[in-house]
Design a protein around this motif. Structure first.
Motif, PDB file in Angstrom:
ATOM      1  N   SER A 199       0.836  -1.203   0.000  1.00  0.00           N
ATOM      2  CA  SER A 199       0.000   0.000   0.000  1.00  0.00           C
ATOM      3  C   SER A 199       0.873   1.257   0.000  1.00  0.00           C
ATOM      4  CB  SER A 199      -0.919   0.014   1.227  1.00  0.00           C
ATOM      5  OG  SER A 199      -0.164   0.253   2.406  1.00  0.00           O
ATOM      6  N   LYS A 200       0.308   2.359  -0.456  1.00  0.00           N
ATOM      7  CA  LYS A 200       1.037   3.631  -0.466  1.00  0.00           C
ATOM      8  C   LYS A 200       1.432   4.038   0.949  1.00  0.00           C
ATOM      9  CE  LYS A 200      -0.922   5.381  -4.724  1.00  0.00           C
ATOM     10  NZ  LYS A 200      -1.704   6.402  -5.397  1.00  0.00           N
ATOM     11  N   GLU A 201       0.550   3.784   1.902  1.00  0.00           N
ATOM     12  CA  GLU A 201       0.829   4.137   3.297  1.00  0.00           C
ATOM     13  C   GLU A 201       2.029   3.352   3.838  1.00  0.00           C
ATOM     14  OE1 GLU A 201      -1.646   4.848   7.432  1.00  0.00           O
ATOM     15  OE2 GLU A 201      -2.550   3.644   5.850  1.00  0.00           O
ATOM     16  N   LYS A 202       2.070   2.065   3.581  1.00  0.00           N
ATOM     17  CA  LYS A 202       3.199   1.242   4.042  1.00  0.00           C
ATOM     18  C   LYS A 202       4.474   1.579   3.263  1.00  0.00           C
ATOM     19  CE  LYS A 202       0.392  -2.506   5.890  1.00  0.00           C
ATOM     20  NZ  LYS A 202      -0.006  -3.913   5.789  1.00  0.00           N
ATOM     21  N   HIS A 203       4.330   1.921   1.983  1.00  0.00           N
ATOM     22  CA  HIS A 203       5.488   2.336   1.197  1.00  0.00           C
ATOM     23  C   HIS A 203       6.111   3.598   1.799  1.00  0.00           C
ATOM     24  CE1 HIS A 203       7.860   3.938  -2.147  1.00  0.00           C
ATOM     25  NE2 HIS A 203       7.928   2.681  -2.573  1.00  0.00           N
ATOM     26  N   ILE A 206       6.039   4.508   4.866  1.00  0.00           N
ATOM     27  CA  ILE A 206       6.727   4.113   6.102  1.00  0.00           C
ATOM     28  C   ILE A 206       8.111   3.567   5.766  1.00  0.00           C
ATOM     29  CG2 ILE A 206       6.713   2.426   7.991  1.00  0.00           C
ATOM     30  CD1 ILE A 206       3.570   2.724   7.937  1.00  0.00           C
ATOM     31  N   LEU A 207       8.193   2.683   4.785  1.00  0.00           N
ATOM     32  CA  LEU A 207       9.458   2.047   4.427  1.00  0.00           C
ATOM     33  C   LEU A 207      10.466   3.023   3.830  1.00  0.00           C
ATOM     34  CD1 LEU A 207       8.210  -1.328   2.903  1.00  0.00           C
ATOM     35  CD2 LEU A 207       9.371  -0.992   5.095  1.00  0.00           C
ATOM     36  N   LYS A 214      11.199   5.897   4.523  1.00  0.00           N
ATOM     37  CA  LYS A 214      11.934   6.684   5.523  1.00  0.00           C
ATOM     38  C   LYS A 214      13.288   6.056   5.821  1.00  0.00           C
ATOM     39  CE  LYS A 214       7.716   8.000   7.975  1.00  0.00           C
ATOM     40  NZ  LYS A 214       6.949   7.768   9.212  1.00  0.00           N
ATOM     41  N   TYR A 215      13.414   4.758   5.522  1.00  0.00           N
ATOM     42  CA  TYR A 215      14.620   4.018   5.874  1.00  0.00           C
ATOM     43  C   TYR A 215      15.525   3.697   4.688  1.00  0.00           C
ATOM     44  CZ  TYR A 215      11.937   3.570  10.116  1.00  0.00           C
ATOM     45  OH  TYR A 215      11.206   3.850  11.248  1.00  0.00           O
ATOM     46  N   GLY A 216      15.046   3.922   3.485  1.00  0.00           N
ATOM     47  CA  GLY A 216      15.889   3.638   2.325  1.00  0.00           C
ATOM     48  C   GLY A 216      15.093   3.548   1.038  1.00  0.00           C
ATOM     49  N   ILE A 217      15.743   3.031   0.021  1.00  0.00           N
ATOM     50  CA  ILE A 217      15.117   2.851  -1.289  1.00  0.00           C
ATOM     51  C   ILE A 217      14.328   1.547  -1.259  1.00  0.00           C
ATOM     52  CG2 ILE A 217      15.529   2.567  -3.766  1.00  0.00           C
ATOM     53  CD1 ILE A 217      18.217   4.063  -3.249  1.00  0.00           C
ATOM     54  N   VAL A 218      13.053   1.624  -1.626  1.00  0.00           N
ATOM     55  CA  VAL A 218      12.164   0.468  -1.547  1.00  0.00           C
ATOM     56  C   VAL A 218      12.005  -0.171  -2.929  1.00  0.00           C
ATOM     57  CG1 VAL A 218       9.855  -0.348  -0.905  1.00  0.00           C
ATOM     58  CG2 VAL A 218      10.907   1.573   0.342  1.00  0.00           C
ATOM     59  N   PHE A 219      12.304  -1.456  -2.986  1.00  0.00           N
ATOM     60  CA  PHE A 219      12.080  -2.256  -4.183  1.00  0.00           C
ATOM     61  C   PHE A 219      10.945  -3.214  -3.846  1.00  0.00           C
ATOM     62  CE2 PHE A 219      16.398  -0.832  -4.269  1.00  0.00           C
ATOM     63  CZ  PHE A 219      16.684  -0.578  -5.594  1.00  0.00           C
ATOM     64  N   SER A 220       9.838  -3.094  -4.554  1.00  0.00           N
ATOM     65  CA  SER A 220       8.674  -3.923  -4.268  1.00  0.00           C
ATOM     66  C   SER A 220       8.115  -4.484  -5.570  1.00  0.00           C
ATOM     67  CB  SER A 220       7.607  -3.101  -3.536  1.00  0.00           C
ATOM     68  OG  SER A 220       6.491  -3.905  -3.247  1.00  0.00           O
ATOM     69  N   PRO A 221       8.646  -5.615  -5.997  1.00  0.00           N
ATOM     70  CA  PRO A 221       8.195  -6.178  -7.273  1.00  0.00           C
ATOM     71  C   PRO A 221       6.740  -6.639  -7.212  1.00  0.00           C
ATOM     72  CG  PRO A 221       9.577  -7.758  -6.118  1.00  0.00           C
ATOM     73  CD  PRO A 221       9.625  -6.472  -5.325  1.00  0.00           C
ATOM     74  N   ASP A 222       6.087  -6.545  -8.348  1.00  0.00           N
ATOM     75  CA  ASP A 222       4.727  -7.063  -8.489  1.00  0.00           C
ATOM     76  C   ASP A 222       4.857  -8.555  -8.815  1.00  0.00           C
ATOM     77  OD1 ASP A 222       2.023  -7.358  -8.812  1.00  0.00           O
ATOM     78  OD2 ASP A 222       1.944  -6.352 -10.758  1.00  0.00           O
ATOM     79  N   PRO A 261      -2.254  -4.087  10.172  1.00  0.00           N
ATOM     80  CA  PRO A 261      -2.675  -2.684  10.083  1.00  0.00           C
ATOM     81  C   PRO A 261      -1.458  -1.764   9.920  1.00  0.00           C
ATOM     82  CG  PRO A 261      -3.593  -3.751  12.043  1.00  0.00           C
ATOM     83  CD  PRO A 261      -2.600  -4.686  11.455  1.00  0.00           C
ATOM     84  N   PRO A 262      -1.611  -0.655   9.198  1.00  0.00           N
ATOM     85  CA  PRO A 262      -0.475   0.242   8.954  1.00  0.00           C
ATOM     86  C   PRO A 262       0.230   0.729  10.229  1.00  0.00           C
ATOM     87  CG  PRO A 262      -2.300   0.827   7.528  1.00  0.00           C
ATOM     88  CD  PRO A 262      -2.816  -0.219   8.482  1.00  0.00           C
TER      89      PRO A 262
END
Length: 164
Positions: free
Chosen positions: A14-18, A20-21, A23-31, A147-148
């Motif tokens: 989710s955009k909300e969880k993204h 959150i993540l 804040k700590y670095g570059i997020v790679f989240s493959p589909d 939950p977020p």
């Protein structure tokens, strides 16, 4: 810091969880399409041949893949309700990518999870105590969905323990 986040079956980050993540670095989240195979660690990493991940985070089926990838690349993992007993023959890759020591894992299990049996997960982890450095939390009120706000708390705690 490069963060590999793996979503669960029929789910997405989710955009909300993204937020959150990130804040700590570059997020790679493959589909990931789990319809043909639920366990795809090599296929997931093949999409990032030149990326070194510092941590792996996953939820549900993504947590199962994150568990395997964490062991394979020797990096810490944060796992939400991993179905560790669903595909036991696929948990081990032929050869670890790096020589490593124990890999730390922070695991959150929902005691009321209707999809992943927390007792089965604990039994599996108990049989593999010498393979990982584990921190396990069981939330007596939590089901399968994270939950977020709880996600944010767990992510914050996870990163607070890392040196980066």
């Amino acid at each position: 810091m490069n963060i590999l986040y793996l979503h669960g079956l029929k789910s997405k980050l989710s955009k909300e969880k993204h937020r959150i993540l990130e804040k700590y670095g570059i997020v790679f989240s493959p589909d990931i399409d789990y319809s043909s195979d639920h366990v795809q660690p090599q296929e997931i990493l093949r999409n990032y041949p030149d990326t070194e991940f510092n941590v792996v985070i996953g939820s549900s089926m993504g947590a199962l893949n994150a568990y395997i990838i964490s062991n394979w690349i020797g990096r810490p993992a944060l796992l939400f309700n991993p179905p560790l007993t669903k595909h036991p023959k696929k948990l081990d890759l032929p050869k670890e990518k790096f020589v490593k020591g124990l890999t730390s894992k922070q695991i959150l299990l929902g005691a009321n999870d209707e999809i992943v049996d927390p007792v089965e997960a604990l039994l599996f982890l108990g049989k593999h105590l010498r393979e990982n450095e584990l921190e396990i939390k069981i939330d007596p009120h939590l089901g399968h969905r994270i939950p977020p706000d709880l996600f944010g708390e767990q992510v914050s705690y996870f990163f607070s323990k890392l040196c980066y």
